[in-house]
Design a protein around this motif. Sequence first.
Motif, PDB file in Angstrom:
ATOM      1  N   ARG A  97     -14.717  -5.700  18.163  1.00  8.08           N
ATOM      2  CA  ARG A  97     -15.076  -5.444  19.559  1.00  8.08           C
ATOM      3  C   ARG A  97     -14.875  -6.728  20.349  1.00  8.08           C
ATOM      4  O   ARG A  97     -15.390  -7.787  19.978  1.00  8.08           O
ATOM      5  N   ARG A  98     -14.032  -6.631  21.405  1.00  6.19           N
ATOM      6  CA  ARG A  98     -13.857  -7.786  22.292  1.00  6.19           C
ATOM      7  C   ARG A  98     -15.073  -7.924  23.185  1.00  6.19           C
ATOM      8  O   ARG A  98     -15.727  -6.920  23.473  1.00  6.19           O
ATOM      9  N   PRO A  99     -15.345  -9.133  23.663  1.00  2.79           N
ATOM     10  CA  PRO A  99     -16.446  -9.330  24.611  1.00  2.79           C
ATOM     11  C   PRO A  99     -16.287  -8.432  25.837  1.00  2.79           C
ATOM     12  O   PRO A  99     -17.253  -7.962  26.395  1.00  2.79           O
TER      13      PRO A  99
ATOM     14  N   GLY B  69     -15.345  -5.454  25.901  1.00  2.00           N
ATOM     15  CA  GLY B  69     -15.724  -4.085  25.606  1.00  2.00           C
ATOM     16  C   GLY B  69     -14.684  -3.306  24.819  1.00  2.00           C
ATOM     17  O   GLY B  69     -14.968  -2.250  24.280  1.00  2.00           O
ATOM     18  N   PHE B  70     -13.467  -3.823  24.722  1.00  2.63           N
ATOM     19  CA  PHE B  70     -12.422  -3.135  23.981  1.00  2.63           C
ATOM     20  C   PHE B  70     -12.764  -3.114  22.487  1.00  2.63           C
ATOM     21  O   PHE B  70     -13.153  -4.121  21.903  1.00  2.63           O
ATOM     22  N   GLU B  71     -12.618  -1.945  21.889  1.00  2.00           N
ATOM     23  CA  GLU B  71     -13.014  -1.805  20.485  1.00  2.00           C
ATOM     24  C   GLU B  71     -11.880  -1.222  19.652  1.00  2.00           C
ATOM     25  O   GLU B  71     -11.095  -0.420  20.129  1.00  2.00           O
TER      26      GLU B  71
ATOM     27  N   PRO C  61       0.947   3.137  23.091  1.00  2.00           N
ATOM     28  CA  PRO C  61       1.186   2.628  24.451  1.00  2.00           C
ATOM     29  C   PRO C  61       0.614   1.218  24.629  1.00  2.00           C
ATOM     30  O   PRO C  61      -0.236   0.780  23.859  1.00  2.00           O
ATOM     31  N   SER C  62       1.099   0.558  25.642  1.00  6.01           N
ATOM     32  CA  SER C  62       0.607  -0.786  25.948  1.00  6.01           C
ATOM     33  C   SER C  62      -0.893  -0.767  26.157  1.00  6.01           C
ATOM     34  O   SER C  62      -1.433   0.153  26.772  1.00  6.01           O
ATOM     35  N   GLY C  63      -1.539  -1.760  25.619  1.00  3.50           N
ATOM     36  CA  GLY C  63      -2.981  -1.894  25.825  1.00  3.50           C
ATOM     37  C   GLY C  63      -3.811  -1.121  24.833  1.00  3.50           C
ATOM     38  O   GLY C  63      -5.039  -1.164  24.886  1.00  3.50           O
ATOM     39  N   CYS C  64      -3.176  -0.448  23.876  1.00  5.95           N
ATOM     40  CA  CYS C  64      -3.970   0.345  22.945  1.00  5.95           C
ATOM     41  C   CYS C  64      -4.598  -0.509  21.852  1.00  5.95           C
ATOM     42  O   CYS C  64      -5.564  -0.109  21.202  1.00  5.95           O
ATOM     43  N   GLY C  65      -4.042  -1.711  21.623  1.00  9.39           N
ATOM     44  CA  GLY C  65      -4.681  -2.610  20.645  1.00  9.39           C
ATOM     45  C   GLY C  65      -3.790  -3.013  19.492  1.00  9.39           C
ATOM     46  O   GLY C  65      -4.276  -3.574  18.507  1.00  9.39           O
ATOM     47  N   LYS C  66      -2.480  -2.785  19.599  1.00 13.50           N
ATOM     48  CA  LYS C  66      -1.565  -3.124  18.504  1.00 13.50           C
ATOM     49  C   LYS C  66      -1.577  -4.626  18.220  1.00 13.50           C
ATOM     50  O   LYS C  66      -1.709  -5.063  17.070  1.00 13.50           O
ATOM     51  N   SER C  67      -1.417  -5.407  19.287  1.00 18.48           N
ATOM     52  CA  SER C  67      -1.390  -6.866  19.110  1.00 18.48           C
ATOM     53  C   SER C  67      -2.701  -7.367  18.528  1.00 18.48           C
ATOM     54  O   SER C  67      -2.725  -8.234  17.653  1.00 18.48           O
ATOM     55  N   THR C  68      -3.772  -6.800  19.018  1.00 17.95           N
ATOM     56  CA  THR C  68      -5.089  -7.219  18.532  1.00 17.95           C
ATOM     57  C   THR C  68      -5.214  -6.975  17.028  1.00 17.95           C
ATOM     58  O   THR C  68      -5.727  -7.819  16.289  1.00 17.95           O
ATOM     59  N   LEU C  69      -4.695  -5.848  16.591  1.00 19.03           N
ATOM     60  CA  LEU C  69      -4.771  -5.533  15.161  1.00 19.03           C
ATOM     61  C   LEU C  69      -3.963  -6.544  14.339  1.00 19.03           C
ATOM     62  O   LEU C  69      -4.411  -6.991  13.276  1.00 19.03           O
TER      63      LEU C  69
HETATM   64  N1  LIG Z   1      -7.381 -12.327  25.204  1.00 21.85           N
HETATM   65  C1  LIG Z   1      -7.884 -11.196  25.622  1.00 21.85           C
HETATM   66  N2  LIG Z   1      -9.067 -11.198  26.257  1.00 21.85           N
HETATM   67  C2  LIG Z   1      -9.618 -10.057  26.669  1.00 21.85           C
HETATM   68  N3  LIG Z   1      -9.058  -8.880  26.509  1.00 21.85           N
HETATM   69  C3  LIG Z   1      -7.871  -8.801  25.882  1.00 21.85           C
HETATM   70  C4  LIG Z   1      -7.232  -9.957  25.401  1.00 21.85           C
HETATM   71  N4  LIG Z   1      -6.073  -9.588  24.810  1.00 21.85           N
HETATM   72  C5  LIG Z   1      -6.014  -8.246  24.928  1.00 21.85           C
HETATM   73  N5  LIG Z   1      -7.087  -7.799  25.557  1.00 21.85           N
HETATM   74  C6  LIG Z   1      -7.379  -6.420  25.836  1.00 21.85           C
HETATM   75  O1  LIG Z   1      -7.449  -5.739  24.629  1.00 21.85           O
HETATM   76  C7  LIG Z   1      -6.828  -4.505  24.721  1.00 21.85           C
HETATM   77  C8  LIG Z   1      -5.737  -4.388  23.680  1.00 21.85           C
HETATM   78  O2  LIG Z   1      -4.696  -5.251  23.998  1.00 21.85           O
HETATM   79  P1  LIG Z   1      -3.446  -5.504  23.041  1.00 21.85           P
HETATM   80  O3  LIG Z   1      -3.958  -5.644  21.680  1.00 21.85           O
HETATM   81  O4  LIG Z   1      -2.660  -6.614  23.591  1.00 21.85           O
HETATM   82  O5  LIG Z   1      -2.682  -4.120  23.230  1.00 21.85           O
HETATM   83  P2  LIG Z   1      -1.164  -3.844  22.899  1.00 21.85           P
HETATM   84  O6  LIG Z   1      -0.611  -4.947  22.103  1.00 21.85           O
HETATM   85  O7  LIG Z   1      -1.218  -2.545  22.177  1.00 21.85           O
HETATM   86  O8  LIG Z   1      -0.496  -3.695  24.209  1.00 21.85           O
HETATM   87  C9  LIG Z   1      -6.325  -4.346  26.153  1.00 21.85           C
HETATM   88  O9  LIG Z   1      -7.276  -3.639  26.883  1.00 21.85           O
HETATM   89  C10 LIG Z   1      -6.270  -5.770  26.636  1.00 21.85           C
HETATM   90  O10 LIG Z   1      -6.538  -5.775  27.986  1.00 21.85           O
END
Ligand SMILES: Nc1ncnc2c1ncn2[C@@H]1O[C@H](COP(=O)(O)OP(=O)(O)O)[C@@H](O)[C@H]1O
Lengths: 495, 222
Positions: free
Chosen positions: B13-15, B17-19, B38-46
């Motif tokens: 969970r990001r600060p 709110g993204f989970e 889609p963009s913003g779904c959380g791929k990069s985060t994973l």
């Molecule tokens: N450094 C960050 N700080 C806060 N929120 C972030 C950060 N990076 C990504 N997010 C948020 O986390 C969510 C997932 O982002 P991301 O993993 O980049 O998605 P994707 O790679 O699928 O486009 C998005 O809502 C994005 O706004």
Amino acid sequence: MTDLRLVLKSLTARSTSTVVTCLLIAIAVALLISMLSLREAGRRSFTRGVGNAHLVVSGDSSPLVAVLNGIFYANPPRTPLSESKVTEIAGSMPWSWAIPTQLGDSFRGFPVIGTTPAFLDDFEPAMGEPWRIRRPGRNIEGPFDVVLGSRVAAATGLGVGDRLFLTHGMGVDAAGGDVGIVEMTSANAEDDPHDHGDHDGHDHDGHGHDDHGDHDGHDHDGHDHHDHGDHDGHDHHDHHGHVHADGSPHVHEEATFEVVGVLEPTGTHHDRILVASIEGSWFLHAIDRWEAAGRPLPESVDELEAEDRLVTGMLLRTPVRAGRNSSAMLQSAFDRLRRDPSITVASPATQIDRLFGIVASLDAVFVALGIGILVSGAISVTLVLWNSMELRRRQIAVLRVLGCTRRRVLGLVLTESAMIGVVGAVLGVGFAVVGARFAAEVLASKTGVVILPTIDVDSSILIVAGTVVLAAVAGVAPAVRAYRTPVAEHLRPLD
Amino acid sequence: MDPALDIRDLHFRRPGGFEIDVPELRIAAGEQVLLTGPSGCGKSTLLMLAAGLLDLGAGSISIAGQAISEVRGAARDALRADRVGMIFQTHHLLPGMTARENVGAALLFGGVPKGRHAEIADGLLNRLQVEPGTRIDRLSVGQQQRVAIARALAGEPSIILADEPTAALDPEHAANAIALLQEICRERGAALLLTSHDPSLESSFERVIRFSDLARSEEPTS
Ligand SMILES: Nc1ncnc2c1ncn2[C@@H]1O[C@H](COP(=O)(O)OP(=O)(O)O)[C@@H](O)[C@H]1O
Ligand SMILES: [Mg+2]
């Protein structure tokens, strides 16, 4: 690929700010090192220049002035000592030696010391290093003999057998542009009757030897009759038009001095003097005095009166014998001479300590200045690195992705700042070496004070090490900033 | 053989709110997987979580049998240096350095002896047809991307995490780049987890996971 290469790349990527901060640090380091080194070198040089003299006696108002005048030839003392006083002092103690010195004449801005042969025989210009006269050459004997210090010989090109006129008065410093007021003549000049218009005092600087055999120290009229044809003896000093209307300095054509010897370099300010016979000096002074009084001029040194036979100072040395307490003897000699209110007696060693005590407070200002620049250099390292962290967060993030630990990132930034310190410090040492050499050269040519342009190694090492540590400390804040760089945020695509 | 990537009961969970919740994701050694969404779904985060660049809230992540989620600091960095290679949309190469130096930089932090760095870098770059001594700013975008691929593979990782590596390329170059990446991963025995918001790549992968399926799913996806 190495960590060092990463650091160097980062430094060269911002080459302008790297160069500026390095230079800032280099200037501070150079300033600090030269201050500390030159102070020590200066004191050593002054101490060395005292040679083996224990005491200086003169008519000066203060002991410090007596030493500066008597040993460092700063100015001719205003109040001379009579010959009888000199004899009295010389006989008052079993001195190792007592040498009268007469300061007040000059040759092309170099001071002339009128003295006795003992000056070259007994006085050592540096302790334990007696004078050495180049061969062929000899000590002064006759009243118009002169021996040249090595720098004088080098600067004028004169050598044994050459003849010269001395200037009464200290003349103008070489830099003043009035060098050449004093003429020397070379016998060669007489060989060229076409020499008329271009005689400027420099074109006879060769080592012409007198091949005419008609020189007796007084008769040199022949030379100038060639050149001007209007020379009538004593009533004008307008020799080649170089003497100023105000009459000073005063060229004495009445007495020609002959170079009988050239001294080997001593590495002291004594290399800048001409050693003349004291009778010759007296003779020059007598001409002025007698002329002013409207009397016929003296023909030889035998005619001189007590008023002419004055000296400006005396150098003294107490006997040093193994097993005897020579400092006690020196002290008692000093105390006895001090009771005479008509003279000033000074211990050169004590006065040099005093002088450097005065100079030390000035040094402190420069050292503070150096430290100030160093600290501002360190602050600029902090600022430059701090700002570069802003730009390099992405790069740091990439290194972290590649497996670089936070601590290593910290180390890279600290290495970078320390490196600025190392380069700055090394550059600063270089500046100091070159600068000290330059300063020493300027000092030697302007004042004759010879300082060895050596860098004080101990203090330099300390300063360099301190600078590197300071620069590394300056990198701490930026390094911590790098350490804390969050990775994920800085790898998002640039949009 | 241990799976190249093994995620269990992940909760993050990001600060803001993204989970993300991933009950299970397992990628076998050498396996190639496309993760779409889609963009913003959380791929990069994973991917960041998998590389140990973000701290997870719960669950576990293992790379080639080693729990990257259980270690911290220098140990986690060492594990990443030795086992994970990453490629991004932007190449993120070190500016002002040669291709060889950029690949060598990846070896700086792993266990490969110094003497072999240049040899490994040159081998990979020659394989990818990039002149090792060229400064990266003199290379085309496509060549830069190949240097980034070489850098990701230099440490002989168990898995390559490629986050939209072709988003900056036109479709033809993108297809070539993907083909090359897949080919070299196969050669070097590295698994590949590649993310994309572009569904056209799906045909190139034997296994495709939609991010939505992954996150929502209560049962194993394979
Ligand atoms: N450094 C960050 N700080 C806060 N929120 C972030 C950060 N990076 C990504 N997010 C948020 O986390 C969510 C997932 O982002 P991301 O993993 O980049 O998605 P994707 O790679 O699928 O486009 C998005 O809502 C994005 O706004
Ligand atoms: Mg993304």
